[in-house]
Design a protein around this motif. Structure first.
Motif, PDB file in Angstrom:
ATOM      1  N   LYS A  94       0.868  -1.191   0.000  1.00 10.26           N
ATOM      2  CA  LYS A  94       0.000   0.000   0.000  1.00 10.26           C
ATOM      3  C   LYS A  94       0.902   1.237   0.000  1.00 10.26           C
ATOM      4  N   ALA A  95       0.590   2.158  -0.895  1.00 12.04           N
ATOM      5  CA  ALA A  95       1.360   3.391  -0.993  1.00 12.04           C
ATOM      6  C   ALA A  95       0.684   4.508  -0.191  1.00 12.04           C
ATOM      7  N   ALA A  96       1.445   5.505   0.184  1.00 16.29           N
ATOM      8  CA  ALA A  96       0.918   6.654   0.913  1.00 16.29           C
ATOM      9  C   ALA A  96       0.253   7.637  -0.032  1.00 16.29           C
ATOM     10  N   ASN A  97       0.286   7.363  -1.330  1.00 18.26           N
ATOM     11  CA  ASN A  97      -0.361   8.234  -2.328  1.00 18.26           C
ATOM     12  C   ASN A  97      -1.000   7.364  -3.392  1.00 18.26           C
ATOM     13  N   ASN A  98      -1.683   7.966  -4.327  1.00 21.27           N
ATOM     14  CA  ASN A  98      -2.360   7.234  -5.401  1.00 21.27           C
ATOM     15  C   ASN A  98      -1.536   7.133  -6.670  1.00 21.27           C
ATOM     16  N   ASN A  99      -0.276   7.521  -6.614  1.00 17.96           N
ATOM     17  CA  ASN A  99       0.598   7.460  -7.786  1.00 17.96           C
ATOM     18  C   ASN A  99       1.212   6.073  -7.893  1.00 17.96           C
ATOM     19  N   THR A 100       1.624   5.703  -9.075  1.00 16.80           N
ATOM     20  CA  THR A 100       2.329   4.434  -9.221  1.00 16.80           C
ATOM     21  C   THR A 100       3.832   4.709  -9.194  1.00 16.80           C
ATOM     22  N   MET A 101       4.597   3.666  -9.052  1.00 17.82           N
ATOM     23  CA  MET A 101       6.054   3.796  -9.083  1.00 17.82           C
ATOM     24  C   MET A 101       6.569   3.791 -10.520  1.00 17.82           C
ATOM     25  N   PHE A 102       5.654   3.571 -11.466  1.00 18.56           N
ATOM     26  CA  PHE A 102       6.055   3.469 -12.867  1.00 18.56           C
ATOM     27  C   PHE A 102       5.257   4.394 -13.744  1.00 18.56           C
TER      28      PHE A 102
END
Length: 149
Positions: free
Chosen positions: A141-149
């Motif tokens: 789970k990320a702290a934001n809604n962005n992807t790493m790619f």
């Protein structure tokens, strides 16, 4: 006309180079060498096919990998034995002179979240002679809604 002369004067005074429209032929060739090395070496785990992209020396900056073609070969043998489904998808590739940078989504086995990797390669005479990398696991789970790619 005076605007062109003024722009050229300001550029020379402050040392700002004009923006480049794209990669040079050498940079495009360097990108192809790195992409070939990645596909044949990392994804296909075929040292013999990938070795043609290595220079006469290969300096490795990853502290867990040995220098030289033998170090690269040992890494590929490790992957074949321990992670046969290890696969990397290159998301972006950048070239700056003799440096090529790839942004990669690495998945050690199907279904795994994997890792985001940045690999930096330096080439001489169209051959890979140096490598650096940084790695970051893809979180559940990320702290934001962005992807790493």
């Amino acid at each position: 006309m005076w605007k062109i002369v003024l722009a050229a004067t300001v550029t020379s005074l402050i040392g700002v180079a004009p923006a480049l429209a794209g990669n040079t032929a050498r940079e495009e060739a360097n990108k192809k060498v790195v992409l070939d090395l990645y596909e044949k070496g990392i994804n296909q785990k075929d040292f013999e096919a990938a070795a043609k992209d290595l220079g006469p020396r290969y300096v490795q900056h990853n502290p867990r990998a040995a220098d030289g073609a033998d170090g690269f070969k040992a890494f590929l043998e490790f992957l074949k034995a321990k992670m046969p489904n290890y696969h990397s998808e290159i998301k972006r590739v950048f070239a700056d002179g003799d440096y090529v940078i790839v942004h990669v989504h690495n998945v050690p086995e199907p279904g795994a979240r994997g890792a985001a990797i940045i690999d930096i390669f330096r080439l001489e005479n169209g051959k890979v002679v140096e490598h650096w990398d940084v790695r970051q696991d893809v979180p559940e789970k990320a702290a934001n809604n962005n992807t790493m790619f």
